[in-house]
Design a protein around this motif. Structure first.
Motif, PDB file in Angstrom:
ATOM      1  N   ASP A  67      34.371 -56.828  13.522  1.00 57.78           N
ATOM      2  CA  ASP A  67      35.130 -56.597  14.737  1.00 57.78           C
ATOM      3  C   ASP A  67      36.555 -56.283  14.339  1.00 57.78           C
ATOM      4  O   ASP A  67      37.323 -57.156  13.966  1.00 57.78           O
ATOM      5  CB  ASP A  67      35.079 -57.825  15.637  1.00 57.78           C
ATOM      6  N   GLY A  69      38.868 -54.847  16.189  1.00 58.31           N
ATOM      7  CA  GLY A  69      39.825 -54.838  17.281  1.00 58.31           C
ATOM      8  C   GLY A  69      39.993 -53.500  17.969  1.00 58.31           C
ATOM      9  O   GLY A  69      40.833 -53.348  18.843  1.00 58.31           O
ATOM     10  N   THR A  70      39.173 -52.515  17.606  1.00 55.55           N
ATOM     11  CA  THR A  70      39.285 -51.198  18.222  1.00 55.55           C
ATOM     12  C   THR A  70      38.469 -51.113  19.505  1.00 55.55           C
ATOM     13  O   THR A  70      38.511 -50.107  20.204  1.00 55.55           O
ATOM     14  CB  THR A  70      38.786 -50.087  17.281  1.00 55.55           C
ATOM     15  N   VAL A 126      40.405 -58.903   8.966  1.00 54.05           N
ATOM     16  CA  VAL A 126      40.641 -57.466   9.042  1.00 54.05           C
ATOM     17  C   VAL A 126      42.115 -57.178   8.795  1.00 54.05           C
ATOM     18  O   VAL A 126      42.984 -57.651   9.528  1.00 54.05           O
ATOM     19  CB  VAL A 126      40.231 -56.898  10.413  1.00 54.05           C
TER      20      VAL A 126
ATOM     21  N   ASP B  67      41.731 -60.984  18.413  1.00 54.63           N
ATOM     22  CA  ASP B  67      40.393 -60.483  18.674  1.00 54.63           C
ATOM     23  C   ASP B  67      39.421 -61.372  17.932  1.00 54.63           C
ATOM     24  O   ASP B  67      39.262 -61.263  16.728  1.00 54.63           O
ATOM     25  CB  ASP B  67      40.256 -59.033  18.230  1.00 54.63           C
ATOM     26  N   GLY B  69      36.175 -61.624  18.468  1.00 55.91           N
ATOM     27  CA  GLY B  69      34.816 -61.112  18.408  1.00 55.91           C
ATOM     28  C   GLY B  69      33.929 -61.548  19.554  1.00 55.91           C
ATOM     29  O   GLY B  69      32.736 -61.252  19.569  1.00 55.91           O
ATOM     30  N   VAL B  73      39.678 -60.172  24.385  1.00 55.99           N
ATOM     31  CA  VAL B  73      40.841 -60.470  23.552  1.00 55.99           C
ATOM     32  C   VAL B  73      41.566 -61.684  24.119  1.00 55.99           C
ATOM     33  O   VAL B  73      41.703 -61.814  25.336  1.00 55.99           O
ATOM     34  CB  VAL B  73      41.775 -59.246  23.531  1.00 55.99           C
ATOM     35  N   ASN B 122      49.370 -55.446   9.254  1.00 54.43           N
ATOM     36  CA  ASN B 122      48.993 -56.568  10.090  1.00 54.43           C
ATOM     37  C   ASN B 122      47.689 -57.167   9.583  1.00 54.43           C
ATOM     38  O   ASN B 122      46.920 -56.478   8.903  1.00 54.43           O
ATOM     39  CB  ASN B 122      48.796 -56.069  11.519  1.00 54.43           C
ATOM     40  N   ILE B 123      47.443 -58.423   9.922  1.00 52.81           N
ATOM     41  CA  ILE B 123      46.180 -59.043   9.530  1.00 52.81           C
ATOM     42  C   ILE B 123      45.632 -59.865  10.690  1.00 52.81           C
ATOM     43  O   ILE B 123      46.390 -60.577  11.357  1.00 52.81           O
ATOM     44  CB  ILE B 123      46.359 -59.975   8.305  1.00 52.81           C
ATOM     45  N   ASN B 124      44.354 -59.719  10.954  1.00 54.79           N
ATOM     46  CA  ASN B 124      43.680 -60.562  11.935  1.00 54.79           C
ATOM     47  C   ASN B 124      42.639 -61.387  11.196  1.00 54.79           C
ATOM     48  O   ASN B 124      41.665 -60.841  10.683  1.00 54.79           O
ATOM     49  CB  ASN B 124      43.014 -59.690  13.016  1.00 54.79           C
ATOM     50  N   MET B 125      42.877 -62.697  11.120  1.00 55.23           N
ATOM     51  CA  MET B 125      41.945 -63.562  10.387  1.00 55.23           C
ATOM     52  C   MET B 125      41.409 -64.624  11.340  1.00 55.23           C
ATOM     53  O   MET B 125      42.165 -65.482  11.801  1.00 55.23           O
ATOM     54  CB  MET B 125      42.627 -64.222   9.205  1.00 55.23           C
TER      55      MET B 125
END
Ligand SMILES: [Mn+2]
Ligand SMILES: [Mn+2]
Ligand SMILES: [Zn+2]
Ligand SMILES: [Zn+2]
Lengths: 136, 136
Positions: A67, A69-70, A126, B67, B69, B73, B122-125
């Motif tokens: 995922d 985030g798009t 991500v 996000d 998943g 959001v 940026n990072i989404n963890m």
DNA sequence: AAGTTCATGCAACTGAGTTGCAAAGTTATT
DNA sequence: AATAACTTTGCAACTCAGTTGCATGAACTT
């Protein structure tokens, strides 16, 4: 017997024409793709069938989902030994320019120390930025 | 002048009744919430207004989005000094039992070494597992 | 061959997010 | 205070990914 059939069978997935085709397409990608993108690779696609094919593949750990985030979940082949455990996971990269989502298979997800009484099942990491292609 | 007004103004957001209310609600949460969840906190909610309020807040770094998943959001307040740079980021945790998404403010996102010519924005963890509450 | 199981195709639906546009409210200018 | 300019809000309509129910079809079992 076909190599793709063996790969399906090794994950306990019955090899059908559709599934072989989807597996072939997934194997040709060098980035992760979404269901809508997969759909577009067919002349006449049946969204539901592709949807269920991906779901079956994921449940049986032939592919993993990302995922990014798009707004649409991406999928990519697992390597043959992957069991999708936290130790098997790698970092993903979303290019904010070309919008491609890469599996950084060589970069394992770093371990994190959770607060007490939090237990870990899975990690989705991500990184967003500009990919090497878009820097050329 | 109200404290919430100052907080809005410090992020260059004009304080309106709606915005103060949304900020108040966000401040009361101990987990991140989604637009649909925010909507439900109002008797008579205007989805679009809340949507645009969240967008304004995020653009001005009063809140950050996660996000996780789950298909929607989530949003949570940034701390006062946050600039949403990679060094400001923290890990998020999604409980697979209660479906709550926590900001683990004390756990910074670990740094990753990207392949050559990949640059980081940026990072989404998001860590998934069971939260302390659900372990009781 | 008949029955069972599983895969596929089609249609309809859900739910999050988003946009255009008009009305209402706010702020600046005369 | 009246006008103009700009911003915010409310409503309706829409997009699009994902999902489900149900009927049909294929493959496998006895
Ligand atoms: Mn991957
Ligand atoms: Mn957070
Ligand atoms: Zn790129
Ligand atoms: Zn929980």
């Amino acid at each position: 017997m076909k190599k793709s059939d063996e790969r399906l069978k090794s994950r306990n997935i019955k090899p059908t024409a559709m599934r072989e085709l989807v597996l072939k397409i997934l194997g040709e990608q060098d980035v992760a793709i979404s269901l809508p993108e997969l759909e577009q690779k067919f002349e006449k696609a049946e969204r539901t069938t592709l949807y269920r094919t991906l779901k079956t593949f994921e449940e049986n750990k032939l592919i993993h989902s990302i995922d990014d985030g798009t707004g649409s979940v991406k999928y990519a082949l697992c390597n043959e030994t992957c069991q999708c455990h936290p130790k098997d996971l790698h970092v993903h990269f979303l290019c904010s320019k070309c919008k491609q989502t890469y599996c950084l298979n060589d970069i394992p997800v770093p371990s994190v120390n959770l607060p007490t009484h939090f237990t870990l099942e899975n990690i989705n990491m991500v990184v967003k930025g500009i990919c090497s292609n878009c820097h050329k």
